[in-house]
Write a protein that holds these residues in place. Structure first.
Motif, PDB file in Angstrom:
ATOM      1  N   PHE A 130      50.801  98.180   7.837  1.00 22.38           N
ATOM      2  CA  PHE A 130      50.979  97.018   8.711  1.00 22.38           C
ATOM      3  C   PHE A 130      52.351  96.401   8.502  1.00 22.38           C
ATOM      4  O   PHE A 130      53.047  96.053   9.455  1.00 22.38           O
ATOM      5  CB  PHE A 130      49.874  96.005   8.413  1.00 22.38           C
ATOM      6  N   LEU A 131      52.753  96.259   7.221  1.00 24.63           N
ATOM      7  CA  LEU A 131      54.054  95.648   6.941  1.00 24.63           C
ATOM      8  C   LEU A 131      55.206  96.542   7.383  1.00 24.63           C
ATOM      9  O   LEU A 131      56.299  96.053   7.649  1.00 24.63           O
ATOM     10  CB  LEU A 131      54.179  95.347   5.434  1.00 24.63           C
ATOM     11  N   ARG A 132      54.945  97.847   7.455  1.00 22.26           N
ATOM     12  CA  ARG A 132      55.997  98.760   7.893  1.00 22.26           C
ATOM     13  C   ARG A 132      56.038  98.937   9.408  1.00 22.26           C
ATOM     14  O   ARG A 132      56.902  99.618   9.923  1.00 22.26           O
ATOM     15  CB  ARG A 132      55.800 100.142   7.245  1.00 22.26           C
ATOM     16  N   SER A 133      55.095  98.322  10.092  1.00 16.98           N
ATOM     17  CA  SER A 133      55.043  98.505  11.542  1.00 16.98           C
ATOM     18  C   SER A 133      56.282  97.908  12.199  1.00 16.98           C
ATOM     19  O   SER A 133      56.797  96.867  11.786  1.00 16.98           O
ATOM     20  CB  SER A 133      53.785  97.852  12.121  1.00 16.98           C
ATOM     21  N   THR A 134      56.744  98.586  13.231  1.00 17.37           N
ATOM     22  CA  THR A 134      57.963  98.156  13.926  1.00 17.37           C
ATOM     23  C   THR A 134      57.822  96.777  14.563  1.00 17.37           C
ATOM     24  O   THR A 134      58.734  95.943  14.440  1.00 17.37           O
ATOM     25  CB  THR A 134      58.355  99.206  14.975  1.00 17.37           C
ATOM     26  N   PRO A 135      56.704  96.467  15.265  1.00 19.31           N
ATOM     27  CA  PRO A 135      56.598  95.118  15.850  1.00 19.31           C
ATOM     28  C   PRO A 135      56.682  94.017  14.802  1.00 19.31           C
ATOM     29  O   PRO A 135      57.344  92.992  15.028  1.00 19.31           O
ATOM     30  CB  PRO A 135      55.222  95.145  16.532  1.00 19.31           C
ATOM     31  N   PHE A 136      56.017  94.213  13.638  1.00 20.39           N
ATOM     32  CA  PHE A 136      56.056  93.183  12.599  1.00 20.39           C
ATOM     33  C   PHE A 136      57.474  93.030  12.054  1.00 20.39           C
ATOM     34  O   PHE A 136      57.983  91.912  11.894  1.00 20.39           O
ATOM     35  CB  PHE A 136      55.091  93.551  11.477  1.00 20.39           C
ATOM     36  N   ARG A 137      58.109  94.141  11.759  1.00 21.88           N
ATOM     37  CA  ARG A 137      59.475  94.073  11.223  1.00 21.88           C
ATOM     38  C   ARG A 137      60.431  93.450  12.230  1.00 21.88           C
ATOM     39  O   ARG A 137      61.305  92.665  11.862  1.00 21.88           O
ATOM     40  CB  ARG A 137      59.954  95.478  10.849  1.00 21.88           C
ATOM     41  N   LEU A 138      60.263  93.790  13.495  1.00 25.26           N
ATOM     42  CA  LEU A 138      61.147  93.234  14.515  1.00 25.26           C
ATOM     43  C   LEU A 138      60.943  91.731  14.645  1.00 25.26           C
ATOM     44  O   LEU A 138      61.918  90.974  14.751  1.00 25.26           O
ATOM     45  CB  LEU A 138      60.876  93.924  15.849  1.00 25.26           C
ATOM     46  N   THR A 139      59.687  91.298  14.604  1.00 25.15           N
ATOM     47  CA  THR A 139      59.411  89.863  14.687  1.00 25.15           C
ATOM     48  C   THR A 139      60.005  89.127  13.493  1.00 25.15           C
ATOM     49  O   THR A 139      60.627  88.068  13.638  1.00 25.15           O
ATOM     50  CB  THR A 139      57.898  89.617  14.761  1.00 25.15           C
ATOM     51  N   VAL A 140      59.822  89.681  12.294  1.00 29.43           N
ATOM     52  CA  VAL A 140      60.369  89.054  11.095  1.00 29.43           C
ATOM     53  C   VAL A 140      61.889  89.035  11.151  1.00 29.43           C
ATOM     54  O   VAL A 140      62.534  88.038  10.777  1.00 29.43           O
ATOM     55  CB  VAL A 140      59.869  89.793   9.838  1.00 29.43           C
ATOM     56  N   LEU A 141      62.489  90.127  11.611  1.00 32.96           N
ATOM     57  CA  LEU A 141      63.946  90.185  11.709  1.00 32.96           C
ATOM     58  C   LEU A 141      64.478  89.132  12.672  1.00 32.96           C
ATOM     59  O   LEU A 141      65.438  88.410  12.362  1.00 32.96           O
ATOM     60  CB  LEU A 141      64.376  91.576  12.164  1.00 32.96           C
ATOM     61  N   LEU A 142      63.846  89.029  13.844  1.00 30.54           N
ATOM     62  CA  LEU A 142      64.279  88.021  14.802  1.00 30.54           C
ATOM     63  C   LEU A 142      64.036  86.613  14.263  1.00 30.54           C
ATOM     64  O   LEU A 142      64.857  85.709  14.460  1.00 30.54           O
ATOM     65  CB  LEU A 142      63.530  88.207  16.126  1.00 30.54           C
ATOM     66  N   GLY A 143      62.908  86.438  13.549  1.00 32.87           N
ATOM     67  CA  GLY A 143      62.627  85.140  12.952  1.00 32.87           C
ATOM     68  C   GLY A 143      63.646  84.780  11.896  1.00 32.87           C
ATOM     69  O   GLY A 143      64.092  83.625  11.799  1.00 32.87           O
ATOM     70  N   ALA A 144      64.028  85.754  11.065  1.00 33.73           N
ATOM     71  CA  ALA A 144      65.035  85.504  10.036  1.00 33.73           C
ATOM     72  C   ALA A 144      66.380  85.127  10.667  1.00 33.73           C
ATOM     73  O   ALA A 144      67.067  84.218  10.196  1.00 33.73           O
ATOM     74  CB  ALA A 144      65.191  86.742   9.149  1.00 33.73           C
ATOM     75  N   ALA A 145      66.717  85.833  11.759  1.00 37.39           N
ATOM     76  CA  ALA A 145      67.965  85.494  12.455  1.00 37.39           C
ATOM     77  C   ALA A 145      67.898  84.069  13.009  1.00 37.39           C
ATOM     78  O   ALA A 145      68.880  83.312  12.931  1.00 37.39           O
ATOM     79  CB  ALA A 145      68.216  86.492  13.593  1.00 37.39           C
ATOM     80  N   PHE A 146      66.728  83.689  13.527  1.00 29.66           N
ATOM     81  CA  PHE A 146      66.578  82.323  14.043  1.00 29.66           C
ATOM     82  C   PHE A 146      66.651  81.307  12.917  1.00 29.66           C
ATOM     83  O   PHE A 146      67.222  80.218  13.084  1.00 29.66           O
ATOM     84  CB  PHE A 146      65.250  82.203  14.792  1.00 29.66           C
ATOM     85  N   LEU A 147      66.080  81.649  11.750  1.00 31.16           N
ATOM     86  CA  LEU A 147      66.154  80.744  10.600  1.00 31.16           C
ATOM     87  C   LEU A 147      67.597  80.536  10.155  1.00 31.16           C
ATOM     88  O   LEU A 147      68.007  79.419   9.816  1.00 31.16           O
ATOM     89  CB  LEU A 147      65.323  81.300   9.450  1.00 31.16           C
ATOM     90  N   VAL A 148      68.355  81.625  10.116  1.00 30.02           N
ATOM     91  CA  VAL A 148      69.775  81.511   9.741  1.00 30.02           C
ATOM     92  C   VAL A 148      70.501  80.619  10.752  1.00 30.02           C
ATOM     93  O   VAL A 148      71.294  79.738  10.376  1.00 30.02           O
ATOM     94  CB  VAL A 148      70.421  82.906   9.667  1.00 30.02           C
TER      95      VAL A 148
END
Length: 455
Positions: free
Chosen positions: A5-23
């Motif tokens: 689940f943690l390696r799934s592309t949708p989850f990683r993409l969401t986290v990546l976009l969220g991290a970019a938004f946090l920055v």
């Protein structure tokens, strides 16, 4: 399961976009905080300046009493030393105010509470000292309010960041779960296909998103794969049935030649018959190989802009006399003004040649064969029409199969591959082949897409 689940592309993409938004939020928060801090500092300076101006205006010529009263009035109106005031003489003695010590120097300064003798406030102060007559007036303001607003801003940003992190995680879980279900559906279908279940197809959601578009392409590829496998199966069956007879004839002919030779009789006629049978069998296999090469797209690199009118005219010239020899007529209509199509000229000639040869072969003497071209629904349609026996409606979908022959045509020469070649060439060109009733007879129409010049 958790690691998948943690390696799934949708989850990683969401986290990546969220991290970019946090920055981005952190950068925007820092800029906003710095602007607010500068604005508050400017307001503190303005407050100090206004207070200094008001108090200094109360000083008349050598009227220190009014000046002292003004200082004491302002000092008495502040709590916990949020504002500080002091009036000193030339010796540095504090005459009025709410501080016990006055830092040396004049102008602007930022000092701690201890430098002013303040014990009930630990914040730094922004002070201004200036001369009023022969006295020195000090006015200052605490940074306590500025710090409180700064802390409130930081706490708000922290809460916003925390809520955003939680929202990102929840969104990532939801998106990943939905995406994983769709990916699992794709994987399950492909697994079934891998086990030989070629009819399995991936379900679409109907939302028309990029995954649905991908699923559509995969399903189209599976349809093509299923058709090719079925075609290969059908070819194997047809070869087993339709080539068994000519191979048996060849074997019987060879045996007859051997028997004739052993009996001392001439064998030349038997050998010629065996040679002819071998040539027909080789022609059948050559046609099968040619169809396979066309279906593989090997000829697509030879596509050019082809004028369909010249194709029709060349076929009419080549087969006009052949039709006459069979007591038939071949006419060409509407060959002018047709727009170019993109294709292989030789293969297009082969298509029309096969259709005309079929018409000549299967139509009786006196039949009329018509070659024509027209524009139909934005495509270029080339057709061969005759008034012969035609093909029964229930047989029209089957005649495109390799080696398939209508029962009444089995007594005529041919391998049953002519229309299979026509279909393969049409598919290569993105064209469609339709069989229509000519009442009486048959119309075979091939509709080619127009040529699109490269930009």
């Amino acid at each position: 399961m958790r690691s998948d689940f943690l390696r799934s592309t949708p989850f990683r993409l969401t986290v990546l976009l969220g991290a970019a938004f946090l920055v981005a939020l952190a950068i925007a928060g820092f800029v906003a905080f710095e602007l607010i801090r500068q604005e508050l500092a400017a307001r503190v300076d303005q407050t100090v300046t206004d207070a200094f101006t008001i108090i200094s205006q109360s000083y008349g010529e050598d009227d220190v009493a009014d000046l002292g009263d003004a200082v004491r009035s302002h000092a008495g109106a502040t709590l916990r030393h949020e504002r500080v005031y002091a009036l000193t003489d030339k010796a540095g003695t504090v005459l009025a105010g709410n501080v016990t010590r006055v830092p040396p120097g004049s102008g602007w300064a930022t000092v701690g509470a201890g430098a002013l003798g303040v014990t009930d406030n630990t914040d730094d102060y922004r002070i201004f000292s200036g001369e009023v007559g022969s006295y020195t007036l000090l006015v200052g303001s605490s940074y306590g309010e500025t710090k409180a607003i700064g802390r409130l801003t930081l706490v708000s940003l922290a809460w916003a960041g925390g809520l955003l992190v939680a929202l990102i995680l929840v969104t990532g879980v939801v998106v990943a779960a939905r995406g994983q279900r769709r990916l699992d559906g794709i994987a399950s279908t492909m697994h079934r296909v891998g086990r030989g279940e070629l009819t399995a197809r991936i379900a679409t959601t109907g939302r028309g998103d990029d995954i649905d578009a991908l699923v559509g392409e995969v399903n189209a590829a599976l349809d093509r794969l299923s058709a090719l496998v079925e075609s290969m199966r059908q070819v194997s069956v047809d070869i087993a049935h339709d080539l068994k007879t000519p191979l048996n004839r060849l074997a019987i002919t060879v045996e007859s030649a051997i028997e004739a030779d052993e009996a001392g009789k001439p064998v030349a006629a038997w050998l010629r018959q065996a040679q002819e049978e071998g040539v027909r069998i080789n022609a059948t296999f050559d046609a099968l190989l040619r169809i396979a090469q066309i279906e593989a797209g090997a000829r697509r690199a030879r596509f050019t802009s082809v004028a369909p009118g010249t194709i029709l005219e060349r076929i009419a010239d080549a087969y006009g006399e052949v039709a006459v020899e069979h007591g038939q007529t071949l006419r060409l209509t509407a060959a002018d003004g047709l727009p170019p199509v993109s294709g292989d000229r030789d293969l297009m000639l082969q298509v029309l040649a096969n259709l005309v040869e079929n018409a000549i072969r299967h139509c009786p003497p006196g039949a009329s064969i018509v070659l024509s071209g027209r524009i139909d629904d934005g495509r270029v349609e080339l057709s061969v029409a005759d008034n012969g026996p035609g093909i029964p409606a229930e047989e029209r979908d089957k005649v495109f199969r390799r080696l398939y022959r209508v029962e009444k045509s089995r007594t005529t020469p041919g391998s049953g591959l002519g229309l299979s070649l026509v279909k393969a060439v049409a598919d290569l060109h993105g064209a469609t082949v339709t069989l229509r009733d000519n009442a009486p007879g048959l119309v075979v129409a091939v509709r080619f897409p127009r040529h699109t010049p490269a930009l």
